[in-house]
Each structure stands twice: as C-alpha cells, then as structure tokens.
Write a protein that holds these residues in place. Structure first.
Motif, mmCIF file in Angstrom:
data_model
loop_
_atom_site.group_PDB
_atom_site.id
_atom_site.type_symbol
_atom_site.label_atom_id
_atom_site.label_comp_id
_atom_site.label_asym_id
_atom_site.label_seq_id
_atom_site.Cartn_x
_atom_site.Cartn_y
_atom_site.Cartn_z
ATOM 1 N N UNK A 190 47.181 2.347 1.318
ATOM 2 C CA UNK A 190 45.774 2.243 1.682
ATOM 3 C C UNK A 190 45.392 3.528 2.419
ATOM 4 N N UNK A 191 44.403 4.255 1.887
ATOM 5 C CA UNK A 191 44.062 5.559 2.439
ATOM 6 C C UNK A 191 43.348 5.491 3.788
ATOM 7 N N UNK A 192 43.092 4.287 4.302
ATOM 8 C CA UNK A 192 42.546 4.161 5.651
ATOM 9 C C UNK A 192 43.652 3.990 6.690
ATOM 10 N N UNK B 286 51.181 8.295 -8.467
ATOM 11 C CA UNK B 286 49.784 7.872 -8.517
ATOM 12 C C UNK B 286 49.542 6.818 -7.444
ATOM 13 N N UNK B 287 48.288 6.664 -7.094
ATOM 14 C CA UNK B 287 47.927 5.809 -5.960
ATOM 15 C C UNK B 287 46.529 5.257 -6.201
ATOM 16 N N UNK B 288 46.291 4.044 -5.720
ATOM 17 C CA UNK B 288 44.955 3.476 -5.830
ATOM 18 C C UNK B 288 45.036 1.975 -5.986
ATOM 19 N N UNK B 289 43.853 1.375 -6.153
ATOM 20 C CA UNK B 289 43.780 -0.068 -6.297
ATOM 21 C C UNK B 289 43.718 -0.458 -7.774
ATOM 22 N N UNK B 290 44.065 -1.701 -8.044
ATOM 23 C CA UNK B 290 44.015 -2.203 -9.407
ATOM 24 C C UNK B 290 44.923 -3.404 -9.560
ATOM 25 N N UNK C 264 43.936 15.409 -3.142
ATOM 26 C CA UNK C 264 43.192 14.414 -2.380
ATOM 27 C C UNK C 264 41.933 14.041 -3.165
ATOM 28 N N UNK C 265 42.001 12.900 -3.839
ATOM 29 C CA UNK C 265 40.908 12.470 -4.709
ATOM 30 C C UNK C 265 40.288 11.148 -4.269
ATOM 31 N N UNK C 266 40.985 10.352 -3.472
ATOM 32 C CA UNK C 266 40.484 9.027 -3.101
ATOM 33 C C UNK C 266 39.116 9.139 -2.438
ATOM 34 N N UNK C 267 38.212 8.261 -2.847
ATOM 35 C CA UNK C 267 36.885 8.300 -2.251
ATOM 36 C C UNK C 267 36.075 7.062 -2.570
ATOM 37 N N UNK C 268 35.116 6.771 -1.690
ATOM 38 C CA UNK C 268 34.169 5.686 -1.911
ATOM 39 C C UNK C 268 32.775 6.205 -1.589
ATOM 40 N N UNK C 269 31.756 5.427 -1.921
ATOM 41 C CA UNK C 269 30.372 5.821 -1.725
ATOM 42 C C UNK C 269 29.588 4.637 -1.166
ATOM 43 N N UNK C 270 28.585 4.937 -0.361
ATOM 44 C CA UNK C 270 27.598 3.938 0.042
ATOM 45 C C UNK C 270 26.268 4.648 0.190
ATOM 46 N N UNK D 38 51.506 14.491 -5.850
ATOM 47 C CA UNK D 38 50.931 13.254 -5.342
ATOM 48 C C UNK D 38 49.429 13.345 -5.550
ATOM 49 N N UNK D 39 48.846 12.333 -6.215
ATOM 50 C CA UNK D 39 47.407 12.316 -6.476
ATOM 51 C C UNK D 39 46.845 11.006 -5.931
ATOM 52 N N UNK D 40 46.019 11.078 -4.895
ATOM 53 C CA UNK D 40 45.446 9.862 -4.333
ATOM 54 C C UNK D 40 44.257 9.401 -5.174
ATOM 55 N N UNK D 41 44.006 8.095 -5.143
ATOM 56 C CA UNK D 41 42.898 7.545 -5.916
ATOM 57 C C UNK D 41 43.017 7.834 -7.397
ATOM 58 N N UNK D 42 44.183 7.565 -7.968
ATOM 59 C CA UNK D 42 44.461 8.040 -9.332
ATOM 60 C C UNK D 42 44.815 6.936 -10.316
ATOM 61 N N UNK D 43 44.384 5.717 -10.046
ATOM 62 C CA UNK D 43 44.610 4.653 -11.024
ATOM 63 C C UNK D 43 43.485 4.574 -12.052
ATOM 64 N N UNK D 44 42.436 5.387 -11.869
ATOM 65 C CA UNK D 44 41.347 5.429 -12.849
ATOM 66 C C UNK D 44 40.561 6.712 -12.642
ATOM 67 N N UNK D 45 39.606 6.974 -13.550
ATOM 68 C CA UNK D 45 38.639 8.049 -13.364
ATOM 69 C C UNK D 45 39.230 9.438 -13.236
ATOM 70 N N UNK D 46 38.635 10.237 -12.341
ATOM 71 C CA UNK D 46 39.043 11.632 -12.168
ATOM 72 C C UNK D 46 40.512 11.728 -11.785
ATOM 73 N N UNK D 47 40.949 10.895 -10.851
ATOM 74 C CA UNK D 47 42.339 10.964 -10.394
ATOM 75 C C UNK D 47 43.331 10.713 -11.500
#
Length: 274
Positions: free
Chosen positions: A77-79, A47-51, A103-109, A22-31
């Motif tokens: 939704x990882x929240x 795989x998991x993520x938005x898109x 565990x790859x899902x992440x956001x930044x601010x 299981x790979x979270x945040x994996x619809x693009x990028x590193x995941x």
C-alpha cells in the motif's frame, strides 16, 4: 486485463538485460505498459497495485510468458512506508539488485478547493508524492552500492500547468517535479539519473470510463467528449498510448539516457506548448 493486448514496440532490443525494475501502480494502465516494455527489453520486474488476486496472477504469468523475463508482485500500500520498505526488500531478496525505480502510483479527486475533503487531500498527497519520497530514499542505497541506477517519476502535464478543481493532484505533481530535480542533483556524480515523464491524456481503462461518464452527463457523443472536453487543451487531439509511455520510459532506463537527468519531459501532444 488481457496482457496480450499490450505488445512491445517493433524491433525493441533487450537493452535492459540483467536489470531489475520496481514499478508502482503497475497492475493496469500506464504502469502495466511500462512493466511490459521493461520486461520485453530484458528486465526482471516487480509490479505493484490493487486488483483481484486471480487477475494479478494472470498479469504476472502473462508478463513472464510473453517476454521471457521474470516478474513478481508486491501488494504494498503506497500510503504505508513500512509496506513500501517491504516491496523494496522483496526486489532485493528476489533478484539481488535494484536498477530501475518507476514511481507511477497515483489517484485523483476533483473538487473546488474550498470544498475539497481534507481526507482526499491527504490521500492524494500520500500516494502521488510522499510514496515517491519513500521509494527513492529506500532504493538509493542499493543503487549506490551497485554503482548506478535509474529513477523515473510519472508526473503529468499537470506538473507543468494547472487546471481548476484539481488542487491536490496539481500540487502533488508539481511536487514530483521538484523532488525529481533534487534527487538528480544529489546523485549526479553517482551514475544515477532521475527524470519525470509528464503525460497528457493517455488511453487507459480509467480514461475510457471517464469518456463514458462525461458522455452520459453532458448528453453528447463519445467523439465530442474526447475532442472538446478531455482533449480540449491537447493540440494533437489524440490520446497517447501506454506503449508510447513504456517505450520512452525504457529509453530513460537505458544506458543511452545516461546524460539525461533532472528533466521534466512532456508527452502531451503539445498541451504545455501553449
């Protein structure tokens, strides 16, 4: 995203045959790079993520076609802990086991701390840190029942050093390294390992967007943004690739890494060697 652009490393053996990841945040990028590397090594992947639904369908079909491994998608939704639980259940009901959790899902601010929006702090901590707590607590019973497993947390160079204006991200990534160590200690005698990968800047669509934004805002060429802004602290002055991260994660998920646990492992071009 065209999955054909992500190719397995030359000579990659199918060292993960029969495994389920299981790979979270994996619809693009590193995941997605990790998911492709795992599938190329023989693992079935969730795989998991938005898109957009059609893009996600293309990604799942592309993974299966190009690697010969099975892939399914979870929209969790990882929240939301209940949706995270449903994702773990999906893996177990679809494939009958769960061997690898990433565990790859992440956001930044980015904001000065006295101006940091409270809702952004809460969201970054929920997705970047608390979601890993929930996935781990839910995956461990299955790993223990089957006699082992691998947990890989995608942290950051910011799990080891800080930068201004990234209070929530730096706090969450430091927390991921602490969580990694605790899980490693609790599972050390159960053939379960838990490690954190700490990348510097990685070439992804999100980073490409940052380069263009910075070039416009500073009125400087892309090459100068890359060298003097984004990679100012990265001594090798090049982005890591998703293929490099995927290959390293595949090694950590394999039997060859059975004695590596509780480690925070940089892939940062020397950033944290300062």
């Amino acid at each position: 995203m065209n999955i054909a652009l992500i190719q397995p490393a030359t000579g990659t053996a199918r060292v993960l045959d029969g495994k389920v990841a299981v790979i979270t945040g994996s619809t693009s990028g590193i995941g997605l790079g990790i998911a492709h590397s795992f599938a190329s090594a023989g693992a079935s992947v969730v795989i998991n993520g938005f898109g957009k639904p059609e893009e996600i369908n293309d990604t799942v079909e592309g993974l299966q076609r190009e690697t010969g491994s099975k892939a399914v998608y979870s929209a969790a939704d990882m929240t939301k802990p209940d949706e995270i639980a449903a994702m773990v259940t999906l893996a177990l009901e679809t494939f009958g086991r769960l061997d690898i959790l990433v565990n790859n899902a992440g956001i930044q601010h980015v904001s000065p701390i006295d101006q940091f929006p409270v809702e952004k702090w809460d969201a970054v901590l929920a997705i970047n840190l608390s979601s890993a707590f929930h996935t781990i607590r839910l995956a461990l019973p299955a790993m223990r029942r089957q006699g082992g497993g691998r947990i890989i947390n995608i942290a950051s160079a910011h799990a080891l050093v800080a930068s201004p204006f990234k209070a929530a991200y730096v706090a969450a990534k430091h927390g991921i390294v602490g969580l990694t160590k605790v899980v490693a200690l609790e599972t050390a005698e159960q053939n379960i390992t838990c490690n954190a990968i700490c990348p510097g800047y990685v070439s992804t669509p999100l980073v490409e967007a940052q380069i263009d934004d910075q070039a416009r805002s500073h009125g400087i060429p892309r090459e100068q943004v890359i060298r003097d802004v984004l990679l100012a602290q990265q001594p090798n002055k090049r982005f890591a690739t998703v293929e490099e991260i995927g290959a390293f994660a595949t090694f950590l998920a394999s039997d060859a890494a059975a004695s590596i646990t509780g480690a925070a492992l940089p892939i940062d071009g020397g950033w944290t060697a300062h």
